[in-house]
Motif scaffolding. Sequence first.
Motif, PDB file in Angstrom:
ATOM      1  N   LEU A 157      26.138   9.013 -20.334  1.00 54.80           N
ATOM      2  CA  LEU A 157      26.494   9.736 -19.106  1.00 54.80           C
ATOM      3  C   LEU A 157      26.743  11.211 -19.368  1.00 54.80           C
ATOM      4  O   LEU A 157      26.631  12.031 -18.464  1.00 54.80           O
ATOM      5  CB  LEU A 157      27.734   9.122 -18.468  1.00 54.80           C
ATOM      6  N   ILE A 158      27.145  11.546 -20.591  1.00 57.92           N
ATOM      7  CA  ILE A 158      27.262  12.978 -20.874  1.00 57.92           C
ATOM      8  C   ILE A 158      26.033  13.448 -21.652  1.00 57.92           C
ATOM      9  O   ILE A 158      26.043  14.512 -22.262  1.00 57.92           O
ATOM     10  CB  ILE A 158      28.552  13.317 -21.648  1.00 57.92           C
ATOM     11  N   ASN A 159      24.993  12.635 -21.607  1.00 62.10           N
ATOM     12  CA  ASN A 159      23.687  13.034 -22.137  1.00 62.10           C
ATOM     13  C   ASN A 159      23.709  13.417 -23.604  1.00 62.10           C
ATOM     14  O   ASN A 159      23.159  14.428 -24.010  1.00 62.10           O
ATOM     15  CB  ASN A 159      23.105  14.159 -21.298  1.00 62.10           C
ATOM     16  N   THR A 168      23.793   7.090 -12.150  1.00 57.72           N
ATOM     17  CA  THR A 168      25.243   7.178 -12.068  1.00 57.72           C
ATOM     18  C   THR A 168      25.705   8.635 -12.018  1.00 57.72           C
ATOM     19  O   THR A 168      26.669   8.976 -11.346  1.00 57.72           O
ATOM     20  CB  THR A 168      25.876   6.482 -13.279  1.00 57.72           C
ATOM     21  N   GLN A 169      25.001   9.486 -12.749  1.00 60.23           N
ATOM     22  CA  GLN A 169      25.385  10.900 -12.749  1.00 60.23           C
ATOM     23  C   GLN A 169      24.935  11.630 -11.494  1.00 60.23           C
ATOM     24  O   GLN A 169      25.207  12.801 -11.340  1.00 60.23           O
ATOM     25  CB  GLN A 169      24.758  11.613 -13.947  1.00 60.23           C
ATOM     26  N   PHE A 228      38.465   7.925 -33.726  1.00 56.23           N
ATOM     27  CA  PHE A 228      38.257   8.569 -32.438  1.00 56.23           C
ATOM     28  C   PHE A 228      38.034  10.057 -32.582  1.00 56.23           C
ATOM     29  O   PHE A 228      37.326  10.666 -31.791  1.00 56.23           O
ATOM     30  CB  PHE A 228      39.396   8.249 -31.479  1.00 56.23           C
ATOM     31  N   LEU A 277      38.004   7.467 -23.775  1.00 55.12           N
ATOM     32  CA  LEU A 277      37.157   8.564 -24.240  1.00 55.12           C
ATOM     33  C   LEU A 277      36.098   8.909 -23.201  1.00 55.12           C
ATOM     34  O   LEU A 277      35.911  10.064 -22.823  1.00 55.12           O
ATOM     35  CB  LEU A 277      36.491   8.160 -25.558  1.00 55.12           C
ATOM     36  N   PRO A 302      33.034  12.518 -15.547  1.00 51.96           N
ATOM     37  CA  PRO A 302      33.695  12.171 -14.284  1.00 51.96           C
ATOM     38  C   PRO A 302      33.045  10.970 -13.596  1.00 51.96           C
ATOM     39  O   PRO A 302      33.597  10.436 -12.641  1.00 51.96           O
ATOM     40  CB  PRO A 302      33.518  13.442 -13.445  1.00 51.96           C
ATOM     41  N   TYR A 303      31.881  10.595 -14.077  1.00 53.17           N
ATOM     42  CA  TYR A 303      31.162   9.514 -13.388  1.00 53.17           C
ATOM     43  C   TYR A 303      31.484   8.154 -13.959  1.00 53.17           C
ATOM     44  O   TYR A 303      31.026   7.142 -13.478  1.00 53.17           O
ATOM     45  CB  TYR A 303      29.650   9.735 -13.505  1.00 53.17           C
ATOM     46  N   GLN A 348      21.760   5.573 -16.329  1.00 55.17           N
ATOM     47  CA  GLN A 348      22.823   6.554 -16.572  1.00 55.17           C
ATOM     48  C   GLN A 348      22.637   7.794 -15.711  1.00 55.17           C
ATOM     49  O   GLN A 348      23.612   8.388 -15.241  1.00 55.17           O
ATOM     50  CB  GLN A 348      22.830   6.939 -18.054  1.00 55.17           C
ATOM     51  N   VAL A 363      37.502   3.466 -26.128  1.00 57.14           N
ATOM     52  CA  VAL A 363      36.159   3.862 -25.696  1.00 57.14           C
ATOM     53  C   VAL A 363      36.178   4.232 -24.226  1.00 57.14           C
ATOM     54  O   VAL A 363      35.627   5.257 -23.807  1.00 57.14           O
ATOM     55  CB  VAL A 363      35.146   2.724 -25.960  1.00 57.14           C
ATOM     56  N   ASN A 410      20.477  20.207 -24.926  1.00 59.13           N
ATOM     57  CA  ASN A 410      21.127  19.146 -24.174  1.00 59.13           C
ATOM     58  C   ASN A 410      21.767  19.647 -22.891  1.00 59.13           C
ATOM     59  O   ASN A 410      21.537  19.130 -21.815  1.00 59.13           O
ATOM     60  CB  ASN A 410      22.172  18.472 -25.055  1.00 59.13           C
ATOM     61  N   LEU A 420      28.468   7.515 -23.437  1.00 53.53           N
ATOM     62  CA  LEU A 420      27.935   8.701 -24.109  1.00 53.53           C
ATOM     63  C   LEU A 420      26.610   9.110 -23.478  1.00 53.53           C
ATOM     64  O   LEU A 420      26.257  10.290 -23.468  1.00 53.53           O
ATOM     65  CB  LEU A 420      27.771   8.442 -25.607  1.00 53.53           C
ATOM     66  N   ARG A 456      16.495  14.080 -21.990  1.00 54.86           N
ATOM     67  CA  ARG A 456      16.830  12.817 -22.655  1.00 54.86           C
ATOM     68  C   ARG A 456      15.584  12.172 -23.236  1.00 54.86           C
ATOM     69  O   ARG A 456      14.460  12.451 -22.811  1.00 54.86           O
ATOM     70  CB  ARG A 456      17.440  11.830 -21.629  1.00 54.86           C
ATOM     71  N   LEU A 468      35.414  12.244 -20.850  1.00 59.74           N
ATOM     72  CA  LEU A 468      34.207  13.041 -21.047  1.00 59.74           C
ATOM     73  C   LEU A 468      33.365  13.159 -19.789  1.00 59.74           C
ATOM     74  O   LEU A 468      32.725  14.173 -19.563  1.00 59.74           O
ATOM     75  CB  LEU A 468      33.350  12.438 -22.167  1.00 59.74           C
TER      76      LEU A 468
END
Lengths: 344, 335, 353
Positions: free
Chosen positions: B303-305, C100-101, C15, B43, B49-50, C97, B40, C32, B301, C81, B47
């Motif tokens: 974080l990549i929206n 953080t971004q 995965f 992964l 960078p943060y 989140q 995880v 998105n 997940l 979101r 996906l």
Amino acid sequence: MAVHTANAPAAESAAKKESKLAGLAKFRELGLLAFILLLAIGVQIRNPSFLTIENVMDMATNTAILSILAVGMMLVLVTRGIDLSIGATLALSGMLVAQIVSASAGFSPLLAVITGIGIGTVCGLVIGGLVAWLGVLPIIATLAMMNIYRGFTYMASDGKWISSYQMPESFVGIATSSVLGINTLILIALFIYIAAYYFIGHTRTGRQIYAVGSNPESAKVTGINEKKILILVYTLMGGLSGLCGVLWVSKFASAQGDTASGYELSVIAACILGGVSIAGGSGKLSGVILGAVLIGILNNALPMMDVSPFWQKGIEGTIILGAVLLNAAVKRGVERNHLLRRRI
Amino acid sequence: MEPKTIQPYTQRTLEADRPFSAKQFFLQWEWLLAFILIGVIALNTSLSPYFLNISSLRDATMVFLDKAFIVFPMALIMIMRDIDISVGSTVALSSVVMAVAYNSLGVPMGAAVVICLIVGALCGLMNGLLIVKFKELSAVIITLATMILYRGIAYIILEDQASGSFPEWFGFFGWGYVYGIPFILILFILAALLFGLLLHKTTFGRHIYAIGHNDVASRFSGVNVDRTKVIVFTLAGLMAAVTAIFLASRMGSTRPNIANMYELDVIAMAALGGISTAGGKGRLIGTVIAVFIVGYLQYGLGLINIPSQTLLIVVGALLLFAVIVPKLNIPRFKK
Amino acid sequence: MKKYWTLILSLVLVFSILSACSQGSPGGNASNESGGDSEGESGGSKRYAFIFKNTGNPYGEKMMQGFEEAVNELDGEAILRAPDQPTAEGQIQIIEQLITQKVDSIVIAANDPDALQPALTKAMDAGIEVISVDSAVNTDSRVTHVNQADPEAIGRIQIEAISEMVGGKGQIAVLSATSQATNQNLWIEYMQKELEKPEYKDLELVKVAYGDDLRDKSVSETEALLKTYPDLKGIIAPTTVGIAAAGKVLTDKGLGGKVALTGLGLPSEMASYIESGVSPWMYLWNPIDVGYAAGHTAAALVNGDMEGKTGDTFEAGRLGQKEVVEDGEGTQVMLGEPFKFDKENIGEWKDVY
């Protein structure tokens, strides 16, 4: 004891000889019935429009979907399982059928119902497979599938609702039409109950469900295919959820991603009130009907009695807890009486 | 495979007596979970960078650890072959009572926090007592009823209002750091250690496994089944109150509808952690890893929206995967 | 060794599923990842996030659509979101989140006015411009608020409508959502204030019912209203789920024309009831415009065109110039009066949103 309750419908004819025993055995449902009657009288005093034909019909219509699902849930509970995914299955089938219907107006209502049942059946089959073949515990399997089906529903909907103007009259008519003044939903529910009564009490497979539930080991020894029964039960549950999905969408003339979210708990509550045991093997249709009726009355009566909306949940919880504990206490008394009789 | 004649129960409780075998050691469920966790993280790193930096990994724990406190007692309950679905409502009720005690009754905040814990424990105690007094009713039934009831009481107390404006220091629970480590993480590790010791190193813990395997037999071998159950359910209520404190602290206020459906998340995490609802199996370390798997997966997940509907499916699939893998005919790779 | 292979295979499998999910969905769900950021996200394009109340809500989708439109006009990147349940907890997770971004701005339709304060304060401390839209957060946890319409106007206009529909006389009731959404309560408050005026002395507000924005509950609440108050002349439902459920009940019971219905509803949901006359007319603002205005407000703040103080003005694209006005202790940007939907225009709007 579990076996005894399971045999109750069959025992009824034999019970005529021993009327006292039958009276005792039936007492459980009578207690619930008396409770419902008292509640109805109480509400009636507060609001005279409660026991009008119109309101009773409304209540029955609103409870129809719940009661249909409760039949399937009873069978699942009887096999010592539980199905948390029915709200999601219902939403998925409702959403997909609504999309089909809105895309092609000529889609006949009957075909829509069949499609819904088909979608639900597939959903149920997957769960049945997980439970029977892979031996996943029902609560986990259905919890996982609940998430997955709900996710599918949102994806299929793409954030849109299917609204009444997109649905043809004939489709909305499934839930609003009536035959001889009785709403179709009530008739469908009645049909399901009659079919279930025959299936549970008078077919070999129906009896096998109870056998698997009350004692899986001895059921296996007797040559009952436990896996087949489990798959059957979850598939039936799925099919009923699919059916209810179509009915729900037709009744409310709207399909949303979050349709019937959390509805499974109401259904389970209805079963529990109706005396279906989570430990499996016991549960009667008459009890389930009464349980569903009680939930239906609560949903209808609390707003009519002008109870503050904030008290409704608390009252509902108290009544459910009270009814369940009272049932248990009464049952104990009945059993003690049985034992006393034996000693004599 | 080597012949195996020991019963699962003895295998579990007498683990320490078995000769150490590296092969067996690495073929445990917990290792698979650890692999998944690493997967995880890998992964997520690929996906977004943060994701992979200390502050991100650290702050993420503050997001998902609140409900994780309930996972431990839930694991104990599930090992005993019961389940408690009232914990979400207990969270709501205890936090509401705390807020009302502070805001309307003028109780100092410190005492209000204690009251919150007491209310939570009382909710759990009531569940436990009802469950042992009415043995013919399963825990699902009792806790389903109390689930509606507790939340109902919370609604009666606070109606639809929010209650907040807690003192400044209360925010520390949910937002504070100790030497750069989130306070919630420290408390979580502490709780994990305590529950781990309780379950794996004490007689009480062995009793829990014994009850899960065969409660009738345990009763006859002198285990006080009723007392054990009441204590464990009370612990569940207590930990729900801990969750309530952290949640209220993070939101700076509370209202009756918080922590809705938390019970399902908690059960899912416990199941992923290898606790079987069929009873008698599972170890606490698994649930700890499971908490981080679910938490980091959702966070990463996020974080990549990823849309939340996809997240639902991913979590569902992960849960299924976790319960199916041990059933695939891999000898010994059993929980 | 077979077991190892099975194990490794299943790991690879899971995965691949996971990454398929994560790769597939941003592409599949166009909302998105915004288009038009081909120049690369670090190349100076600003990132604007929008958090709606819950997923799968067409009203929110339309708002997001407008927001994305505005952000694309400004060459920014839109992040859209929503939690899967309408809870503050879910929104806090998303806020974390987004912090953080390191997004430039967060626009939020709040599920709770106060509970998001700690999270949003943290965001503002991290230099993120926070704006609420639709349902406000308290003034401490935002820079400014984009208000879809003046709550006073919403309250007044609905009383005017119902009064006209029932001939200024008789019992009326309100069917609300949960009373947790602050805007619902505010509108009802203004309705009650409006009813105190002498011209409405014959209108009697008998009950405020709560349908929790659930279909089934809203239906049974409506039925209960009709039975408890047989002389009921009108229902105001200032919530999209409630008004549609009430429309359905009135249609099924053949009460169209006897009990008037108005409120705030989605044109698509209400089209059939407006066409049939069950609800002669109703109101709503255009959620696309609301989202669009929020996008421009966020951009104006991020680019330093304004600070969100009272009296500041900024260009809001096709909506023209907007002014920041006072709102209690904070500020807000106000859009116009709610739009009226009736038989004449519902046909053209029902396919829009």
